[in-house]
Motif scaffolding. Structure first.
Motif, PDB file in Angstrom:
ATOM      1  N   GLU A 393       0.837  -1.180   0.000  1.00 22.85           N
ATOM      2  CA  GLU A 393       0.000   0.000   0.000  1.00 22.85           C
ATOM      3  C   GLU A 393       0.880   1.241   0.000  1.00 22.85           C
ATOM      4  O   GLU A 393       2.087   1.165   0.222  1.00 22.85           O
ATOM      5  N   PHE A 394       0.281   2.362  -0.250  1.00 25.12           N
ATOM      6  CA  PHE A 394       1.014   3.618  -0.270  1.00 25.12           C
ATOM      7  C   PHE A 394       1.407   4.012   1.154  1.00 25.12           C
ATOM      8  O   PHE A 394       0.562   4.057   2.050  1.00 25.12           O
ATOM      9  N   VAL A 395       2.685   4.278   1.341  1.00 22.34           N
ATOM     10  CA  VAL A 395       3.201   4.752   2.617  1.00 22.34           C
ATOM     11  C   VAL A 395       3.901   6.072   2.352  1.00 22.34           C
ATOM     12  O   VAL A 395       4.861   6.122   1.565  1.00 22.34           O
ATOM     13  N   ASN A 396       3.408   7.131   2.986  1.00 20.43           N
ATOM     14  CA  ASN A 396       3.954   8.469   2.768  1.00 20.43           C
ATOM     15  C   ASN A 396       4.037   8.797   1.276  1.00 20.43           C
ATOM     16  O   ASN A 396       5.002   9.375   0.786  1.00 20.43           O
ATOM     17  N   GLY A 397       2.990   8.394   0.558  1.00 17.81           N
ATOM     18  CA  GLY A 397       2.886   8.740  -0.852  1.00 17.81           C
ATOM     19  C   GLY A 397       3.602   7.817  -1.809  1.00 17.81           C
ATOM     20  O   GLY A 397       3.615   8.066  -3.023  1.00 17.81           O
ATOM     21  N   LEU A 398       4.204   6.723  -1.304  1.00  8.95           N
ATOM     22  CA  LEU A 398       5.009   5.852  -2.157  1.00  8.95           C
ATOM     23  C   LEU A 398       4.551   4.408  -2.046  1.00  8.95           C
ATOM     24  O   LEU A 398       4.303   3.905  -0.946  1.00  8.95           O
ATOM     25  N   ALA A 399       4.431   3.733  -3.190  1.00  8.29           N
ATOM     26  CA  ALA A 399       4.174   2.288  -3.228  1.00  8.29           C
ATOM     27  C   ALA A 399       5.216   1.670  -4.142  1.00  8.29           C
ATOM     28  O   ALA A 399       5.273   1.984  -5.334  1.00  8.29           O
ATOM     29  N   GLU A 400       6.041   0.800  -3.609  1.00  9.92           N
ATOM     30  CA  GLU A 400       7.118   0.188  -4.376  1.00  9.92           C
ATOM     31  C   GLU A 400       7.239  -1.264  -3.978  1.00  9.92           C
ATOM     32  O   GLU A 400       7.164  -1.605  -2.788  1.00  9.92           O
ATOM     33  N   GLY A 401       7.403  -2.141  -4.947  1.00 12.16           N
ATOM     34  CA  GLY A 401       7.539  -3.541  -4.595  1.00 12.16           C
ATOM     35  C   GLY A 401       7.930  -4.410  -5.772  1.00 12.16           C
ATOM     36  O   GLY A 401       7.913  -3.978  -6.925  1.00 12.16           O
ATOM     37  N   LYS A 402       8.299  -5.636  -5.455  1.00  8.19           N
ATOM     38  CA  LYS A 402       8.581  -6.648  -6.464  1.00  8.19           C
ATOM     39  C   LYS A 402       7.369  -7.563  -6.571  1.00  8.19           C
ATOM     40  O   LYS A 402       6.617  -7.741  -5.615  1.00  8.19           O
TER      41      LYS A 402
END
Length: 437
Positions: A393-402
């Motif tokens: 999910e978005f955390v502090n405006g960022l969603a990043e994952g593999k």
């Protein structure tokens, strides 16, 4: 005739100058130089320390925006090699704790990792400002303001001197250019063999001045020695004069010699944005002309896909143009149930994704309570397409994952909003591709 010293007198040493000579009131309070660390993990050994003094302003606080700007776009390795110290230059504990709570609320991960620290001075650190002399045509209020600023910067520098290799002085009402960290570090390393006292990453006042931390004790001692006499940027220039100017030569020679001790980096990496000064009643229209225009998004090459959304975009900032790397997507206030869908033209093996909301100018326009869902191709042909949410999910405006192997190949990605938002949302995105089925 000279008198021969007795044994006791010959054993005495000269008293060394120290902060108590320049600020004698501190002698009465032994703990007055111990910083109050409100938030911090004691991080040390970083390449770069950023120091940000902040005070209570009558009109508007810019601190959260400044921190958002500095943190925006930093990689994991950069975050580990950086320390940002916020010095709340106030002695009111309620106000100090309020600032700390605001920072903790907005940047919890950065605080917990040790990237962000919040400190404040002892209630006994500042002297009595009522006895200051009015000089250079400045009012009593302005003389007090500039004197306190000298003491604030000195305190912060002394606290930072053993925490990293380079120290950068900032203010609480600036924005940073994207990529500032790499540019500053590379420039400092490239200039390492030269005898500079400081590097300039902004032409305004004391903003963006970088020092070697090993020089901070000398610099702060000079500031403290003359903290009542002149503004801090004047004092910094006087250090250069003392070091290299020859009184027997002309001003031109002096300027040339001083120029060897400071190196100017262009374009500027920091811009002043605050209109209301920390000096009550003063408006500041300071702008660095060398700052130029900001890069508001980073273009990525994404795999072919059909994109759609229930969100309405603002002006020309469409989802399609963002996906194709021509712009960012700027959506009008998201509501619960809104989604953004990326249907890939062919199933593909994707190594991961990066969705970044907000940018350096509109950093408040972020996605909140929004998740990323993946549609494996193995279930995409059934009547009901089942998206698999896998803990992102978005955390502090960022969603990043593999994307894990069990979900490969992928037919679609979807962002789903789970609650109404009070703000708009701005999005840039990157879906790295390995192979297409």
């Amino acid at each position: 005739m000279y008198r021969k010293l007795n044994k006791f007198e010959s054993m005495q040493t000269f008293l060394q100058p120290n902060i108590y000579v320049f600020m004698p009131h501190l002698r009465h309070h032994p703990g007055s130089l111990v910083p109050n660390v409100v938030l911090g993990q004691g991080r040390r050994g970083v390449s770069m320390v950023l120091g940000i003094p902040t005070v209570k302003r009558d009109k508007q606080s810019y601190l959260v925006n400044t921190l958002s700007s500095l943190l925006f776009g930093l990689t994991a390795s950069q975050c580990q090699d950086l320390l940002i110290i916020v010095f709340v230059a106030e002695t009111n504990s309620d106000y100090v704790n309020g600032v700390a709570e605001t920072i903790m609320k907005n940047f919890p991960n950065e605080v917990q990792s040790g990237l962000l620290e919040v400190i404040s001075p002892s209630q006994y650190y500042y002297p009595n400002f009522t006895s200051l002399k009015e000089t250079f045509g400045d009012s009593k209020e302005r003389v007090k303001w500039r004197t306190k600023q000298n003491l604030d910067f000195s305190f912060l520098m002394l606290y930072a001197q053993d925490k990293g290799t380079f120290y950068v002085q900032l203010e609480d009402d600036v924005v940073a250019k994207s990529g500032y960290y790499d540019e500053m570090k590379a420039y400092a390393i490239n200039e390492a063999s030269k005898p500079w006292l400081y590097l300039e990453f902004s032409q305004l006042g004391f903003i963006g001045k970088m020092f070697r931390t090993r020089d901070l004790p000398m610099i702060t001692e000079f500031f403290l020695m003359f903290h009542r006499d002149k503004p801090i940027d004047w004092l910094l220039d006087h250090i250069l004069w003392v070091k290299v100017c020859n009184p027997e030569k002309d001003d031109k020679h002096c300027r040339e010699q001083k120029a060897l001790l400071k190196q100017r980096y262009k374009p500027s990496l920091f811009q002043h944005v605050g209109l209301h000064s920390s000096l009550p009643g003063k408006l500041q229209h300071l702008k660095d002309k060398d700052f130029g225009k900001q890069t508001l998004f980073k273009a990525h090459n994404n795999p072919p896909a059909e994109v759609s959304s229930t969100l309405k975009h603002y002006q020309t900032h469409s989802l399609k143009s963002a996906y194709e790397g021509r712009d960012f997507f700027w959506a009008i206030t998201p509501l619960q149930g809104d989604y953004i869908l990326f249907n890939f033209s062919q199933p593909l093996y994707a190594s991961g994704y990066l969705f970044r909301s907000g940018n350096i100018e509109t950093n408040g326009d972020k996605f909140f309570n929004t998740t990323v869902e993946v549609l494996p191709s193995s279930v995409s042909n059934v009547c009901v397409r089942v998206f698999v949410f896998w803990a992102c999910e978005f955390v502090n405006g960022l969603a990043e994952g593999k994307i894990e192997a069990a979900l490969q190949p992928v037919s679609a990605l979807r962002l789903v909003v789970h609650s109404d938002s009070d703000v708009w949302a701005l999005l840039s995105l990157h879906v790295p591709k390995l192979t297409v089925m």
